[in-house]
Design a protein around this motif. Structure first.
Motif, PDB file in Angstrom:
ATOM      1  N   UNK A  24      29.624 -14.856  32.769  1.00 39.33           N
ATOM      2  CA  UNK A  24      28.969 -15.808  31.877  1.00 39.33           C
ATOM      3  C   UNK A  24      27.458 -15.681  31.982  1.00 39.33           C
ATOM      4  N   UNK A  25      26.965 -15.566  33.210  1.00 38.04           N
ATOM      5  CA  UNK A  25      25.525 -15.415  33.416  1.00 38.04           C
ATOM      6  C   UNK A  25      24.979 -14.175  32.741  1.00 38.04           C
ATOM      7  N   UNK A  26      25.699 -13.067  32.856  1.00 35.21           N
ATOM      8  CA  UNK A  26      25.274 -11.819  32.213  1.00 35.21           C
ATOM      9  C   UNK A  26      25.347 -11.919  30.696  1.00 35.21           C
ATOM     10  N   UNK A  27      26.387 -12.577  30.173  1.00 35.26           N
ATOM     11  CA  UNK A  27      26.509 -12.741  28.721  1.00 35.26           C
ATOM     12  C   UNK A  27      25.371 -13.598  28.172  1.00 35.26           C
ATOM     13  N   UNK A  28      25.018 -14.654  28.903  1.00 35.33           N
ATOM     14  CA  UNK A  28      23.933 -15.543  28.461  1.00 35.33           C
ATOM     15  C   UNK A  28      22.608 -14.797  28.362  1.00 35.33           C
ATOM     16  N   UNK A  29      22.270 -14.025  29.388  1.00 39.99           N
ATOM     17  CA  UNK A  29      20.976 -13.354  29.371  1.00 39.99           C
ATOM     18  C   UNK A  29      20.991 -12.164  28.418  1.00 39.99           C
ATOM     19  N   UNK A  30      22.158 -11.563  28.160  1.00 35.44           N
ATOM     20  CA  UNK A  30      22.236 -10.477  27.177  1.00 35.44           C
ATOM     21  C   UNK A  30      21.915 -10.999  25.775  1.00 35.44           C
ATOM     22  N   UNK A  31      22.516 -12.138  25.412  1.00 33.25           N
ATOM     23  CA  UNK A  31      22.243 -12.744  24.100  1.00 33.25           C
ATOM     24  C   UNK A  31      20.767 -13.109  23.989  1.00 33.25           C
ATOM     25  N   UNK A  32      20.218 -13.670  25.055  1.00 39.28           N
ATOM     26  CA  UNK A  32      18.800 -14.028  25.053  1.00 39.28           C
ATOM     27  C   UNK A  32      17.922 -12.797  24.862  1.00 39.28           C
ATOM     28  N   UNK A  33      18.281 -11.704  25.533  1.00 34.79           N
ATOM     29  CA  UNK A  33      17.485 -10.479  25.442  1.00 34.79           C
ATOM     30  C   UNK A  33      17.532  -9.890  24.035  1.00 34.79           C
ATOM     31  N   UNK A  34      18.682  -9.963  23.392  1.00 32.75           N
ATOM     32  CA  UNK A  34      18.788  -9.493  22.001  1.00 32.75           C
ATOM     33  C   UNK A  34      17.845 -10.303  21.107  1.00 32.75           C
ATOM     34  N   UNK A  35      17.874 -11.620  21.260  1.00 27.61           N
ATOM     35  CA  UNK A  35      16.987 -12.481  20.468  1.00 27.61           C
ATOM     36  C   UNK A  35      15.521 -12.157  20.746  1.00 27.61           C
ATOM     37  N   UNK A  36      15.174 -11.956  22.020  1.00 29.96           N
ATOM     38  CA  UNK A  36      13.788 -11.663  22.372  1.00 29.96           C
ATOM     39  C   UNK A  36      13.342 -10.307  21.840  1.00 29.96           C
ATOM     40  N   UNK A  37      14.260  -9.330  21.844  1.00 30.17           N
ATOM     41  CA  UNK A  37      13.921  -8.019  21.315  1.00 30.17           C
ATOM     42  C   UNK A  37      13.625  -8.069  19.827  1.00 30.17           C
ATOM     43  N   UNK A  38      14.490  -8.730  19.069  1.00 31.48           N
ATOM     44  CA  UNK A  38      14.275  -8.873  17.626  1.00 31.48           C
ATOM     45  C   UNK A  38      13.043  -9.731  17.360  1.00 31.48           C
ATOM     46  N   UNK A  39      12.785 -10.692  18.243  1.00 29.49           N
ATOM     47  CA  UNK A  39      11.630 -11.570  18.078  1.00 29.49           C
ATOM     48  C   UNK A  39      10.313 -10.802  18.082  1.00 29.49           C
ATOM     49  N   UNK A  40      10.245  -9.699  18.852  1.00 26.44           N
ATOM     50  CA  UNK A  40       9.025  -8.892  18.892  1.00 26.44           C
ATOM     51  C   UNK A  40       8.664  -8.419  17.483  1.00 26.44           C
ATOM     52  N   UNK A  41       9.652  -7.906  16.766  1.00 24.42           N
ATOM     53  CA  UNK A  41       9.410  -7.378  15.418  1.00 24.42           C
ATOM     54  C   UNK A  41       9.156  -8.487  14.405  1.00 24.42           C
ATOM     55  N   UNK A  42       9.921  -9.569  14.499  1.00 25.80           N
ATOM     56  CA  UNK A  42       9.760 -10.675  13.541  1.00 25.80           C
ATOM     57  C   UNK A  42       8.383 -11.327  13.698  1.00 25.80           C
ATOM     58  N   UNK A  43       7.949 -11.501  14.958  1.00 25.34           N
ATOM     59  CA  UNK A  43       6.625 -12.081  15.198  1.00 25.34           C
ATOM     60  C   UNK A  43       5.530 -11.176  14.655  1.00 25.34           C
ATOM     61  N   UNK A  44       5.687  -9.872  14.873  1.00 20.52           N
ATOM     62  CA  UNK A  44       4.703  -8.913  14.357  1.00 20.52           C
ATOM     63  C   UNK A  44       4.648  -8.967  12.829  1.00 20.52           C
ATOM     64  N   UNK A  45       5.800  -9.205  12.187  1.00 22.48           N
ATOM     65  CA  UNK A  45       5.841  -9.285  10.725  1.00 22.48           C
ATOM     66  C   UNK A  45       5.088 -10.511  10.197  1.00 22.48           C
ATOM     67  N   UNK A  46       5.028 -11.571  10.992  1.00 20.76           N
ATOM     68  CA  UNK A  46       4.345 -12.796  10.574  1.00 20.76           C
ATOM     69  C   UNK A  46       2.833 -12.745  10.800  1.00 20.76           C
TER      70      UNK A  46
END
Length: 324
Positions: A24-46
């Motif tokens: 569960x701990x690994x699944x939680x941080x994996x989902x968070x990391x996916x969001x953070x990775x995509x966030x880099x590009x979305x923030x740059x787009x803004x």
């Protein structure tokens, strides 16, 4: 497995709950990391077409604070012990505010792939802070891994290039390194409280103390282009930033720290460039260069050495303790 995880596992012969928490701990941080990775590009787009760096930071911290306090109205929250308030205040004002503000500012200057590569450094800073503040003693192999990873970061810095664009990229990279230090501080200082309190209990206070300095960043918010546009894409992007990498990701990272420890959580930062690169290329924001791939591999190689050294050190400590 992280030292903190091992020390907090229940002492019984049934390993299923332990394995379950680990997964569960690994699944939680994996989902968070996916969001953070995509966030880099979305923030740059803004930035800077639709919003300023200060505006994005304010939306994330103040909006996140509001969301966590709203959720806290519907769930049971624990009482914070007096000795934990200092950690929570520092975790919010220095760790969370510093991390998000410097991270968003780095994207104002640097390209998203370079920033995402630098964002793999928190595990090394977590180890160094453990040495400085917690008096941990890494092995020689762990120190070697730290040096190798910093070489990878140096490759990114040296490859920033010349000219005005290169200077801006270098400024962005240095800001990203500073944000990594803040994130590592956030993980280390809040690891103890993460084992004690429910996620909403702690995060509503952490985000509150991070939102207070963020109020100063709202000056001129009404003049930003996103306020006056009829296009819906920028609003979808800022909605994603607020909901996924801010609210959901930080909600999930707390049980992850509790179940697998801060060092293990920070290791997932090494997957961030993968998700950031994929999203940046798909969005047409950046192009992957071979030197970036090389730097990423060097940093990952350093982390592999660090993990091997850590496992050997833990094994030796168990052997010595069993003899005594």
């Amino acid at each position: 497995m992280d030292d903190s995880l091992q020390h907090n596992l229940p002492l019984n012969n049934n390993r299923r709950p332990n394995v379950g928490k680990f997964l569960v701990g690994n699944a939680c941080i994996l989902i968070s990391t996916i969001f953070w990775g995509v966030n880099v590009s979305v923030t740059k787009a803004l930035i800077p077409e639709w919003m300023s760096s200060e505006g994005v930071t304010a939306v994330r911290l103040i909006g996140g604070c509001i969301l966590f306090w709203l959720v806290s109205l519907f769930v049971h929250c624990d009482k914070i012990c007096r000795h934990d308030w200092k950690k929570i205040v520092l975790g919010g004002t220095v760790g969370l505010f510093g991390f998000i503000y410097l991270f968003v500012m780095s994207l104002k200057y640097a390209n998203p792939i370079d920033v995402s590569i630098i964002m793999t450094l928190p595990p090394l800073f977590v180890i160094l802070m453990g040495v400085i503040f917690l008096h941990r003693r890494p092995s020689k192999l762990e120190y070697l891994g730290i040096v190798v990873s910093f070489v990878g970061a140096a490759v990114v810095i040296l490859a920033a290039g010349g000219g005005d664009a290169g200077k801006n990229n270098l400024i962005g990279i240095l800001l990203a390194i500073a944000s990594c230090i803040c994130y590592a501080f956030y993980l280390v200082i809040l690891e103890g409280p993460s084992h004690t309190y429910r996620p909403v209990t702690m995060l509503r206070w952490v985000f509150l103390f991070a939102a207070i300095p963020a109020i100063a960043l709202t000056v001129g918010f009404d003049k930003m282009p996103i306020i006056h546009t009829e296009k819906f894409i920028p609003w979808i992007e800022i909605g994603f930033i607020l909901l996924c990498p801010t609210f959901i990701a930080y909600f999930l990272v707390q049980p992850a720290i509790k179940d697998i420890g801060s060092e293990m959580v920070s290791i997932y930062q090494y997957l961030l460039p993968v998700f950031a690169t994929i999203s940046a290329v798909l969005m047409g924001l950046d192009h992957l260069k071979w030197i970036q791939v090389g730097a990423m591999l060097i940093i990952v190689a350093g982390m592999v050495l660090t993990n091997i050294g850590k496992k050997r050190r833990i094994a030796l400590n168990h052997i010595e303790s069993s003899k005594n």
